[in-house]
Design a protein around this motif. Structure first.
Motif, short mmCIF file in Angstrom:
data_model
loop_
_atom_site.label_atom_id
_atom_site.label_comp_id
_atom_site.label_asym_id
_atom_site.label_seq_id
_atom_site.Cartn_x
_atom_site.Cartn_y
_atom_site.Cartn_z
N LEU A 1 8.78 -8.76 -3.04
CA LEU A 1 7.84 -8.84 -1.92
C LEU A 1 6.88 -10.02 -2.11
O LEU A 1 6.66 -10.81 -1.19
N ALA A 2 6.34 -10.17 -3.32
CA ALA A 2 5.40 -11.26 -3.60
C ALA A 2 6.10 -12.62 -3.48
O ALA A 2 5.54 -13.56 -2.91
N ALA A 3 7.32 -12.71 -3.99
CA ALA A 3 8.06 -13.98 -3.91
C ALA A 3 8.37 -14.34 -2.46
O ALA A 3 8.19 -15.50 -2.05
N GLY A 4 8.81 -13.37 -1.68
CA GLY A 4 9.12 -13.65 -0.29
C GLY A 4 7.89 -14.04 0.50
O GLY A 4 7.91 -15.01 1.28
N PRO B 1 10.74 0.30 -3.81
CA PRO B 1 9.71 -0.57 -4.39
C PRO B 1 10.30 -1.78 -5.11
O PRO B 1 11.17 -1.65 -5.96
N ALA B 2 9.83 -2.95 -4.72
CA ALA B 2 10.23 -4.22 -5.34
C ALA B 2 9.07 -5.19 -5.18
O ALA B 2 9.15 -6.14 -4.40
N ARG C 1 0.84 -1.22 0.00
CA ARG C 1 0.00 0.00 0.00
C ARG C 1 0.86 1.26 0.00
O ARG C 1 0.56 2.23 -0.68
N ALA C 2 1.93 1.24 0.78
CA ALA C 2 2.81 2.41 0.84
C ALA C 2 3.46 2.66 -0.52
O ALA C 2 3.54 3.81 -0.98
N TRP C 3 3.91 1.61 -1.18
CA TRP C 3 4.53 1.76 -2.50
C TRP C 3 3.52 2.27 -3.52
O TRP C 3 3.83 3.10 -4.35
#
Length: 155
Positions: A117-120, A112-113, A32-34
């Motif tokens: 983030l999704a992979a982790g 932003p990445a 949300r912050a990104w």
């Protein structure tokens, strides 16, 4: 005795579900912050580390934390801390933070990445899912084992 083999896995499953909820919340907060598009220049006020683990024969994990302070677009001063940041940021450094207008305390200094983030998040959730399935399988097997023993013991 059978209750022990049910209660312990249920507690372990509850802890795993709580961990999954925490991971999802953290991921959504950063995302949300990104996605908000709001950024500000923040100053790193302080860095510190926290250690966890028992030491001795078990491993010790050290996490680096940063305390940042920035001013929102509407002039509000915000201070927050974030764990897991890079060791190259030291006290006094200026970094760009991303934040949500209605909740700037949940800002992040991480660049932003979304893929990372999704992979982790996906890997942690997959691990917790396998853990939960293993606990359920353990409960089913032990229940079947106790049922077989009970059937065998009856005259």
């Amino acid at each position: 005795m059978e209750a022990f083999f049910i209660i312990v896995p249920v507690i372990m499953i509850a802890i795993a579900v709580l961990a999954a909820v925490t991971v999802i919340r953290r991921s959504l907060r950063v995302s949300r912050a990104w996605e908000s598009g709001l950024t500000a220049e923040a100053r790193c006020l302080r860095t510190y580390t926290r250690t966890s683990g028992g030491g001795g024969d078990s491993s010790v994990r050290t996490t680096l934390y940063h305390v940042y302070e920035f001013t929102t677009r509407d002039g509000r001063g915000v201070r927050f801390e974030e764990g897991g940041g890079p060791g190259t940021i030291v006290e006094g450094d200026i970094v760009t933070v991303h934040y949500v207008a209605d909740d700037p305390e949940t800002a992040t200094a991480k660049p932003p990445a979304p893929g990372k983030l999704a992979a982790g998040t996906g890997c942690v959730l997959a691990f917790l899912g396998v853990f939960i399935l293993g606990a359920i399988a353990f409960m089913v097997v032990t229940h079947a084992m106790f049922s077989t023993v009970d059937d065998f013991m009856q005259p």
